[in-house]
Design a protein around this motif. Sequence first.
Motif, mmCIF file in Angstrom:
data_model
loop_
_atom_site.group_PDB
_atom_site.id
_atom_site.type_symbol
_atom_site.label_atom_id
_atom_site.label_comp_id
_atom_site.label_asym_id
_atom_site.label_seq_id
_atom_site.Cartn_x
_atom_site.Cartn_y
_atom_site.Cartn_z
ATOM 1 N N LEU A 73 26.845 65.244 71.245
ATOM 2 C CA LEU A 73 26.610 64.632 70.000
ATOM 3 C C LEU A 73 26.218 63.060 70.348
ATOM 4 C CD1 LEU A 73 29.977 65.098 68.209
ATOM 5 C CD2 LEU A 73 27.787 66.104 67.808
ATOM 6 N N ARG A 74 25.025 62.583 69.523
ATOM 7 C CA ARG A 74 24.517 61.369 69.886
ATOM 8 C C ARG A 74 24.686 60.692 68.694
ATOM 9 N NH1 ARG A 74 20.789 59.616 73.387
ATOM 10 N NH2 ARG A 74 20.179 61.686 74.042
ATOM 11 N N ILE A 75 25.603 59.458 68.614
ATOM 12 C CA ILE A 75 26.158 58.841 67.581
ATOM 13 C C ILE A 75 25.394 57.348 67.745
ATOM 14 C CG2 ILE A 75 27.986 57.735 66.197
ATOM 15 C CD1 ILE A 75 27.966 60.714 66.273
ATOM 16 N N PRO A 76 24.564 56.831 66.752
ATOM 17 C CA PRO A 76 24.143 55.331 67.084
ATOM 18 C C PRO A 76 25.294 54.518 67.113
ATOM 19 C CG PRO A 76 22.990 56.604 65.266
ATOM 20 C CD PRO A 76 24.055 57.508 65.734
ATOM 21 N N PRO A 77 25.230 53.679 67.990
ATOM 22 C CA PRO A 77 26.182 52.499 68.053
ATOM 23 C C PRO A 77 26.660 51.869 66.893
ATOM 24 C CG PRO A 77 24.696 52.309 69.630
ATOM 25 C CD PRO A 77 24.309 53.297 68.927
ATOM 26 N N GLU A 78 25.779 51.571 65.866
ATOM 27 C CA GLU A 78 25.951 50.862 64.637
ATOM 28 C C GLU A 78 26.827 51.726 63.584
ATOM 29 O OE1 GLU A 78 21.750 52.187 64.311
ATOM 30 O OE2 GLU A 78 22.968 51.608 65.712
ATOM 31 N N GLU A 79 26.657 53.149 63.736
ATOM 32 C CA GLU A 79 27.386 53.929 62.893
ATOM 33 C C GLU A 79 28.725 54.145 63.415
ATOM 34 O OE1 GLU A 79 25.536 57.751 62.586
ATOM 35 O OE2 GLU A 79 23.285 56.627 61.698
ATOM 36 N N PHE A 80 28.968 53.599 64.656
ATOM 37 C CA PHE A 80 30.601 53.777 65.222
ATOM 38 C C PHE A 80 31.283 52.432 64.709
ATOM 39 C CE2 PHE A 80 33.717 53.456 68.611
ATOM 40 C CZ PHE A 80 34.514 54.942 68.475
ATOM 41 N N LEU A 81 30.669 51.761 64.222
ATOM 42 C CA LEU A 81 31.510 50.311 63.805
ATOM 43 C C LEU A 81 32.449 50.624 62.772
ATOM 44 C CD1 LEU A 81 32.139 47.491 64.599
ATOM 45 C CD2 LEU A 81 30.151 46.833 63.189
ATOM 46 N N ALA A 82 31.836 51.077 61.592
ATOM 47 C CA ALA A 82 32.627 51.261 60.492
ATOM 48 C C ALA A 82 34.024 52.048 60.803
ATOM 49 C CB ALA A 82 31.952 51.709 59.533
ATOM 50 N N PRO A 83 34.068 53.232 61.396
ATOM 51 C CA PRO A 83 35.125 54.187 61.430
ATOM 52 C C PRO A 83 36.125 53.301 62.419
ATOM 53 C CG PRO A 83 33.208 55.265 62.355
ATOM 54 C CD PRO A 83 32.428 54.244 61.745
ATOM 55 N N LEU A 84 35.570 52.629 63.374
ATOM 56 C CA LEU A 84 36.415 51.894 64.269
ATOM 57 C C LEU A 84 37.091 50.810 63.621
ATOM 58 C CD1 LEU A 84 37.655 51.239 67.103
ATOM 59 C CD2 LEU A 84 35.452 49.844 67.707
ATOM 60 N N ALA A 85 36.560 49.921 62.764
ATOM 61 C CA ALA A 85 37.143 48.868 61.901
ATOM 62 C C ALA A 85 38.069 49.355 61.099
ATOM 63 C CB ALA A 85 35.891 47.958 61.341
ATOM 64 N N ASN A 86 37.761 50.499 60.406
ATOM 65 C CA ASN A 86 38.766 51.185 59.507
ATOM 66 C C ASN A 86 40.001 51.615 59.951
ATOM 67 O OD1 ASN A 86 39.811 53.256 57.583
ATOM 68 N ND2 ASN A 86 38.038 52.591 56.448
ATOM 69 N N ALA A 87 39.805 52.313 61.304
ATOM 70 C CA ALA A 87 40.972 52.737 61.888
ATOM 71 C C ALA A 87 41.788 51.611 62.507
ATOM 72 C CB ALA A 87 40.723 53.705 63.040
ATOM 73 N N PHE A 88 41.129 50.407 63.003
ATOM 74 C CA PHE A 88 41.945 49.367 63.378
ATOM 75 C C PHE A 88 42.756 48.748 62.322
ATOM 76 C CE2 PHE A 88 43.192 45.171 64.652
ATOM 77 C CZ PHE A 88 43.008 45.309 65.988
ATOM 78 N N ASP A 89 41.949 48.690 61.252
ATOM 79 C CA ASP A 89 42.607 48.067 60.150
ATOM 80 C C ASP A 89 44.127 48.790 59.540
ATOM 81 O OD1 ASP A 89 42.679 45.960 57.779
ATOM 82 O OD2 ASP A 89 42.566 47.861 56.526
ATOM 83 N N ARG A 90 44.035 49.914 59.700
ATOM 84 C CA ARG A 90 45.057 50.838 59.360
ATOM 85 C C ARG A 90 46.352 50.643 60.139
ATOM 86 N NH1 ARG A 90 41.362 55.056 59.114
ATOM 87 N NH2 ARG A 90 42.430 56.159 60.925
#
Length: 252
Positions: A167-184
Amino acid sequence: MTDPFAWPEGVARHALAEVDSTNAEAARMAPGLTQPTWIFAHRQTAARGRRGRGWAAPDGNFGATLVMRPSGTPQEAAQRSFVAALALADALALVAGPGVTLRLKWPNDVLLNGGKVAGILLESAGQGGAVSHLAIGIGVNLAEAPPPEVLEPGAHPAASLLGETGLRIPPEEFLAPLANAFDRWERQLATYGFAPIRTAWLDRAARIGQPITARTGTEIFEGTFETIAEDGALVLATPQGRRVIPAADVYF
């Protein structure tokens, strides 16, 4: 149900094409910030890991820093490394799907199918027992893992998301799920304290009940990884007795 790709409320983001280090940028920006802020860069020219080590940051990999003003003691602020590890595991599981194995390596690494895919670097500033700001730097091998010959002797083998899953995930697309998970997880910490974070981390811990080596700046301990203490310190059962180690590098 909350959208895991939605940006969390009350959190800012700052995107850069290039920077020396997102942690260095966090320190420069911290005095003027009024809310937790993610600093994302497509390229870092002087990225670094723990103990001043260099961190390889080739194109396609992820690098970002969350800078915040936590309440509490420096020791409590440092518990965000466990929050970040849990958030990373959640975000990686979300984008990779069910066919991967994710484990957390004390104190601050994430393993994908047994290889190190991500690292966390905490840096803080303050005085008088208070933390003026905390920078949580995160690097993820989305596209490329460093080859064995560039790793330190004894370092854990590296892995990349692309190499393990295709799977090739652009770095900018990984930021939102990471920020969301950290917030939880940060909300869990704020509401219930460190205990549920500790429990969740232990559920995903690598090498519990198995032999490991812990190296501090001056000593080497070998023993069985028993648990982590209520403050997050490593608890090691050694032939010389039980050791509680606040900070060390761990080798399997």
